[in-house]
Design a protein around this motif. Structure first.
Motif, PDB file in Angstrom:
ATOM      1  N   ALA A 174     110.941 -60.979  98.288  1.00 40.46           N
ATOM      2  CA  ALA A 174     109.492 -60.826  98.161  1.00 40.46           C
ATOM      3  C   ALA A 174     109.101 -59.455  98.715  1.00 40.46           C
ATOM      4  O   ALA A 174     109.892 -58.813  99.417  1.00 40.46           O
ATOM      5  N   GLU A 175     107.901 -59.005  98.406  1.00 36.27           N
ATOM      6  CA  GLU A 175     107.397 -57.736  98.950  1.00 36.27           C
ATOM      7  C   GLU A 175     107.451 -57.796 100.489  1.00 36.27           C
ATOM      8  O   GLU A 175     107.021 -58.783 101.083  1.00 36.27           O
ATOM      9  N   GLY A 176     108.027 -56.785 101.107  1.00 36.64           N
ATOM     10  CA  GLY A 176     108.164 -56.765 102.562  1.00 36.64           C
ATOM     11  C   GLY A 176     109.314 -57.629 103.070  1.00 36.64           C
ATOM     12  O   GLY A 176     109.528 -57.728 104.271  1.00 36.64           O
ATOM     13  N   GLY A 177     110.033 -58.236 102.140  1.00 33.87           N
ATOM     14  CA  GLY A 177     111.123 -59.142 102.523  1.00 33.87           C
ATOM     15  C   GLY A 177     112.341 -58.405 103.063  1.00 33.87           C
ATOM     16  O   GLY A 177     112.477 -57.192 102.909  1.00 33.87           O
ATOM     17  N   VAL A 178     113.232 -59.157 103.695  1.00 30.47           N
ATOM     18  CA  VAL A 178     114.395 -58.548 104.347  1.00 30.47           C
ATOM     19  C   VAL A 178     115.678 -59.282 103.966  1.00 30.47           C
ATOM     20  O   VAL A 178     115.694 -60.503 103.850  1.00 30.47           O
ATOM     21  N   LEU A 179     116.728 -58.486 103.737  1.00 32.16           N
ATOM     22  CA  LEU A 179     118.052 -59.057 103.486  1.00 32.16           C
ATOM     23  C   LEU A 179     118.984 -58.611 104.607  1.00 32.16           C
ATOM     24  O   LEU A 179     118.982 -57.431 104.973  1.00 32.16           O
ATOM     25  N   VAL A 180     119.724 -59.552 105.176  1.00 30.34           N
ATOM     26  CA  VAL A 180     120.691 -59.218 106.223  1.00 30.34           C
ATOM     27  C   VAL A 180     122.063 -59.645 105.721  1.00 30.34           C
ATOM     28  O   VAL A 180     122.258 -60.806 105.364  1.00 30.34           O
ATOM     29  N   ALA A 181     122.996 -58.692 105.674  1.00 29.76           N
ATOM     30  CA  ALA A 181     124.302 -59.014 105.106  1.00 29.76           C
ATOM     31  C   ALA A 181     125.402 -58.107 105.651  1.00 29.76           C
ATOM     32  O   ALA A 181     125.156 -56.935 105.952  1.00 29.76           O
ATOM     33  N   MET A 189     130.051 -53.359 107.369  1.00 26.33           N
ATOM     34  CA  MET A 189     128.902 -53.001 108.188  1.00 26.33           C
ATOM     35  C   MET A 189     127.818 -54.051 107.989  1.00 26.33           C
ATOM     36  O   MET A 189     127.551 -54.454 106.862  1.00 26.33           O
ATOM     37  N   LEU A 190     127.234 -54.500 109.080  1.00 20.62           N
ATOM     38  CA  LEU A 190     126.095 -55.405 108.975  1.00 20.62           C
ATOM     39  C   LEU A 190     124.864 -54.556 108.662  1.00 20.62           C
ATOM     40  O   LEU A 190     124.597 -53.583 109.374  1.00 20.62           O
ATOM     41  N   VAL A 191     124.168 -54.871 107.565  1.00 21.46           N
ATOM     42  CA  VAL A 191     123.002 -54.069 107.201  1.00 21.46           C
ATOM     43  C   VAL A 191     121.753 -54.925 107.080  1.00 21.46           C
ATOM     44  O   VAL A 191     121.820 -56.132 106.833  1.00 21.46           O
ATOM     45  N   GLU A 192     120.628 -54.244 107.253  1.00 19.08           N
ATOM     46  CA  GLU A 192     119.313 -54.858 107.058  1.00 19.08           C
ATOM     47  C   GLU A 192     118.645 -54.049 105.952  1.00 19.08           C
ATOM     48  O   GLU A 192     118.543 -52.824 106.067  1.00 19.08           O
ATOM     49  N   ILE A 193     118.258 -54.712 104.872  1.00 18.76           N
ATOM     50  CA  ILE A 193     117.600 -54.009 103.778  1.00 18.76           C
ATOM     51  C   ILE A 193     116.192 -54.583 103.614  1.00 18.76           C
ATOM     52  O   ILE A 193     116.037 -55.796 103.448  1.00 18.76           O
ATOM     53  N   THR A 194     115.187 -53.733 103.678  1.00 15.86           N
ATOM     54  CA  THR A 194     113.810 -54.218 103.527  1.00 15.86           C
ATOM     55  C   THR A 194     113.208 -53.695 102.239  1.00 15.86           C
ATOM     56  O   THR A 194     113.491 -52.569 101.805  1.00 15.86           O
ATOM     57  N   ARG A 195     112.398 -54.530 101.618  1.00 15.10           N
ATOM     58  CA  ARG A 195     111.790 -54.171 100.335  1.00 15.10           C
ATOM     59  C   ARG A 195     110.366 -53.676 100.513  1.00 15.10           C
ATOM     60  O   ARG A 195     109.550 -54.309 101.163  1.00 15.10           O
ATOM     61  N   HIS A 196     110.087 -52.533  99.907  1.00 20.19           N
ATOM     62  CA  HIS A 196     108.726 -51.990  99.858  1.00 20.19           C
ATOM     63  C   HIS A 196     108.479 -51.615  98.417  1.00 20.19           C
ATOM     64  O   HIS A 196     108.907 -50.557  97.967  1.00 20.19           O
ATOM     65  N   GLY A 197     107.843 -52.507  97.662  1.00 25.09           N
ATOM     66  CA  GLY A 197     107.654 -52.285  96.227  1.00 25.09           C
ATOM     67  C   GLY A 197     109.010 -52.247  95.545  1.00 25.09           C
ATOM     68  O   GLY A 197     109.813 -53.156  95.710  1.00 25.09           O
ATOM     69  N   ASP A 198     109.255 -51.147  94.829  1.00 22.67           N
ATOM     70  CA  ASP A 198     110.552 -51.030  94.171  1.00 22.67           C
ATOM     71  C   ASP A 198     111.550 -50.243  95.014  1.00 22.67           C
ATOM     72  O   ASP A 198     112.638 -49.908  94.575  1.00 22.67           O
TER      73      ASP A 198
END
Ligand code: SAH
Length: 219
Positions: A174-181, A189-198
């Motif tokens: 979702a917008e502003g959502g976060v993926l941790v993987a 590497m453990l990463v955090e990816i956040t969504r801002h629009g596209d």
């Protein structure tokens, strides 16, 4: 087992659990809500009896089928990273023992969790039922593509390592959502990816070692 004996195990596990929480604090985990849930949730019930006595060591442990229950520190770190974004609806890839699932279920409104190995999923389902967790929906499938019918998700947590994060997963944020993987092959590497629009912003957290995200299902 007689009741007194069971109670004995309960008490011991509470004390050892508190020691584990102390270690997590010393390792830099700060989210009190996460620490509280992990302090209350017995980890030994997510393991086979033969390994239950090692449940409160800060180490990953085998759960069968070549899979592992992650090290508590990593579970805490991933959960803390996710919770910083206050998600309501979360997708987990790799139910495994159900330990991480049970923690998430107590912190967010809805958890969707996908597992490719049916016997692991069955056991996880039974454990979650036993401890009275009801806000989790489990699916037996190859979760590499996520669970598009149930998306978008405020948070996605992946507990097995893909070589690269699949596009399809990012699209279910979702917008502003976060993926941790955990991402990578030999070196992960453990990463955090956040969504801002596209746009997707990646932050590296720390090197980790996870079992690989695999294709297909096992019945
Ligand atoms: N969160 C789990 C960790 C289990 S290890 C726990 O707390 O116990 C990672 C899990 O991911 C394994 O159970 C493995 O079978 C599962 N897995 C790997 N690839 C997968 C895929 N493509 N789809 C769904 N689950 C997968």
């Amino acid at each position: 087992m007689v009741a007194a004996e069971l109670q004995g195990i309960g008490m011991t596990s509470r004390r050892t659990r508190m020691r584990l929480i102390q270690r997590l604090r010393e390792s830099g985990i700060r989210d009190e809500q996460v620490l509280g849930v992990m302090g209350d949730l017995p980890r030994h019930i997510f393991l086979d009896e033969a390994l239950a006595h090692r449940a409160y060591e800060d180490t990953s442990l085998p759960i069968g089928h070549g899979q592992t229950l992650s090290q508590p520190y990593i579970v805490a770190k991933m959960t803390e990273t996710l919770m910083a974004h206050q998600p309501r609806k979360v997708l987990e890839l790799g139910t495994g023992s159900g330990y991480q699932t049970a923690i998430l279920a107590q912190l967010v409104a809805e958890v969707y969790s996908v597992e490719r190995i049916k016997p692991l999923q069955d056991r996880a389902r039974e454990r979650l039922r036993q401890i009275g967790i009801r806000n989790v929906m489990l699916r037996h499938a190859d979760g590499g593509m996520g669970w598009p019918e149930k998306g978008p998700f405020d948070g996605i947590i992946v507990t097995a390592a893909p070589r690269e994060v699949p596009e399809e997963l990012l699209e279910q944020l979702a917008e502003g959502g976060v993926l941790v993987a955990p991402v990578g092959d030999e070196a992960q590497m453990l990463v955090e990816i956040t969504r801002h629009g596209d746009k997707f912003k990646t932050r590296e957290i720390e090197p980790v070692r996870f079992v690989p995200l695999l294709h297909g299902v096992i019945r």
